[in-house]
Enzyme design. Sequence first.
Site, PDB file in Angstrom:
ATOM      1  N   ALA A  61       0.919  -1.116  -0.068  1.00 16.99           N
ATOM      2  CA  ALA A  61       0.182  -0.192   0.063  1.00 16.99           C
ATOM      3  C   ALA A  61       0.981   1.255  -0.029  1.00 16.99           C
ATOM      4  O   ALA A  61       1.985   1.188   0.484  1.00 16.99           O
ATOM      5  CB  ALA A  61      -0.942   0.183   1.287  1.00 16.99           C
ATOM      6  N   PHE A  62       0.203   2.305  -0.458  1.00 18.64           N
ATOM      7  CA  PHE A  62       1.188   3.376  -0.494  1.00 18.64           C
ATOM      8  C   PHE A  62       1.746   4.148   0.813  1.00 18.64           C
ATOM      9  O   PHE A  62       2.793   4.943   0.691  1.00 18.64           O
ATOM     10  CB  PHE A  62       0.451   4.747  -1.380  1.00 18.64           C
ATOM     11  CG  PHE A  62      -0.255   5.715  -0.483  1.00 18.64           C
ATOM     12  CD1 PHE A  62      -1.498   5.450   0.367  1.00 18.64           C
ATOM     13  CD2 PHE A  62       0.260   6.689   0.105  1.00 18.64           C
ATOM     14  CE1 PHE A  62      -2.170   6.276   1.088  1.00 18.64           C
ATOM     15  CE2 PHE A  62      -0.417   7.625   0.816  1.00 18.64           C
ATOM     16  CZ  PHE A  62      -1.614   7.208   1.294  1.00 18.64           C
ATOM     17  N   LYS A  63       1.180   3.475   1.869  1.00 17.38           N
ATOM     18  CA  LYS A  63       1.905   4.112   3.146  1.00 17.38           C
ATOM     19  C   LYS A  63       3.041   3.852   3.304  1.00 17.38           C
ATOM     20  O   LYS A  63       3.913   4.642   4.175  1.00 17.38           O
ATOM     21  CB  LYS A  63       0.956   3.423   4.366  1.00 17.38           C
ATOM     22  CG  LYS A  63      -0.517   3.396   4.225  1.00 17.38           C
ATOM     23  CD  LYS A  63      -1.064   4.938   4.837  1.00 17.38           C
ATOM     24  CE  LYS A  63      -2.511   4.816   5.046  1.00 17.38           C
ATOM     25  NZ  LYS A  63      -3.336   4.552   4.034  1.00 17.38           N
ATOM     26  N   ASP A  64       3.698   2.745   2.683  1.00 16.99           N
ATOM     27  CA  ASP A  64       5.091   2.567   2.670  1.00 16.99           C
ATOM     28  C   ASP A  64       5.818   3.414   2.125  1.00 16.99           C
ATOM     29  O   ASP A  64       7.098   3.630   2.550  1.00 16.99           O
ATOM     30  CB  ASP A  64       5.525   1.155   1.858  1.00 16.99           C
ATOM     31  CG  ASP A  64       4.833  -0.225   2.460  1.00 16.99           C
ATOM     32  OD1 ASP A  64       4.886  -0.139   3.585  1.00 16.99           O
ATOM     33  OD2 ASP A  64       4.525  -0.839   1.758  1.00 16.99           O
ATOM     34  N   LEU A 112       6.095   5.465   5.460  1.00 16.61           N
ATOM     35  CA  LEU A 112       6.448   4.534   6.713  1.00 16.61           C
ATOM     36  C   LEU A 112       7.791   3.866   6.491  1.00 16.61           C
ATOM     37  O   LEU A 112       8.382   3.505   7.490  1.00 16.61           O
ATOM     38  CB  LEU A 112       5.514   3.790   7.004  1.00 16.61           C
ATOM     39  CG  LEU A 112       4.568   4.829   7.870  1.00 16.61           C
ATOM     40  CD1 LEU A 112       3.047   4.012   7.991  1.00 16.61           C
ATOM     41  CD2 LEU A 112       4.780   4.911   9.224  1.00 16.61           C
TER      42      LEU A 112
END
Length: 497
Positions: A111-114, A117
């Site tokens: 997911a784009f959160k990587d 994060l």
Amino acid sequence: MYYKSTRNSSVQLSSAEAIVQGISAEGGLFVPSEIPSVSMDEIKTLGGMSYPERAAYIFSKYLTDFTEAELKYCTESAYTDKSFDSASITELSHLFDGTYVLELWHGPTCAFKDMALQILPYLLTVSLKKLNIDKKVVILVATSGDTGKAALEGFAGVEGTSVMVFYPVDGVSAMQKRQMMTQDGANVSVCALNGNFDDCQNGVKAIFTDEAVKERLSEGKMMFSSANSINWGRLAPQIIYYVSVYAELLKNGEISEGEKINIVVPTGNFGNILAAYYAKNMGVPVNRLICASNANKVLTDFINTGIYDRNREFITTISPSMDILISSNLERLLYIMSGENDELIREWFTKLSAEGRYEVTDEVKAKLKSDFAAGFCDDTATKAVIKEIYDKYSYTLDTHTAVAVKVYEDYRRETGDTTKTVIASTASPYKFSTAVIEAIEGRAEETDEFEKVEHLHKLSGYPVPASLAALKDKEIRFKDTIDREEMSDYVLRALSL
Ligand SMILES: *Cc1c(COP(=O)(O)O)cnc(C)c1O
């Protein structure tokens, strides 16, 4: 460059201080004192650089207290082909005439959160060192799925940190649950909560502000910090890919120098689209920012009317990461659009927590309309567009990106605007296999998550992300489920305090 608070303009912090603190003492969010600019010559130069180099270059404009060596260390450690299954970190594909999909989900959790994060732990540990803070940082996360896993994966094994994630026991997808329960690392813990996402979030907030708990942590030489998108250390990394994608399109001859593009973002907490707004204000030529919502269309209504009203039914959709009625990062946008009027921000956000509603000034309404367009779609339309794009272009969308594609199709039809457009793609379809298979075939077999992944592989032809395939044989490490009242004891016990 320094950082001020949206609720107190006289606050002055370095970026390292803003990243360590996460949120300002009076509840405001940290914003840079000015938006730095990037020229067309600089963008052309970025085109010849690798993703980590582009990132270090853009960061140097915002994190002015970091040295060049520190930024190089952070970006080169985070954006590697060990963690990302794409050498270019993000992938750009041409969907149909002048419409591109920017895939932001090639990181370890799909997911784009990587994108943020993976680098936040480095930004945070470097910040602690710069400030001579010799405490262990405890990251507490309440998650509806994607943030929790991305925070675990980012912080696992990072010295001087510990990460604890709480998720609603029945509120995440099967794949998301499996991803969290099998997490590796000695400094991580994961726990399910009897309750919904709000209970998790309220529980975490209560622990953050519990003086007795804080005292115990302090005695143990520890402190709390946050990894959610109110932290500037999560927002800044997202600005980079919007500057980077323009440099890429230019380098590939897809656009000409100075040519404006539209950017479409499937939106929940308003973090990702706010990063695009920063990129625009730095000087990246952008025509419209198109904000796409699912049936929880509080942002569509807000952008179209200037009235924010969360007093409505919460709808559970097939794009769960966008099921949200309070979009925290909107506060940063309104601070900028109101001419940095901290008094107005305090007034509006006090109203939001007391009455669930506020209305912005006519001036702000006009600014919203000039930068943004907004639209929404429900689950039926989301599934229909997954099928349409699959049939027409052999491209498989996840449920969140599908919302953006549908809203963009509507926008293009209604406005006749054929400006070249980049759609932010926020998750791999494999993370939401059931809904994607249902969209393409009309129904999905009652099989386990891994058989669904195999089936989706046959349909899409896309390689199965190694990190998801590996979950099948991984040991389940975290099985605890607790009640809301047990949370602070649980945290203290996990930290051996
Ligand atoms: C978090 C998330 C979003 C929403 O992003 P915001 O920055 O909160 O607007 C959209 N899609 C996916 C897959 C996500 O995980």
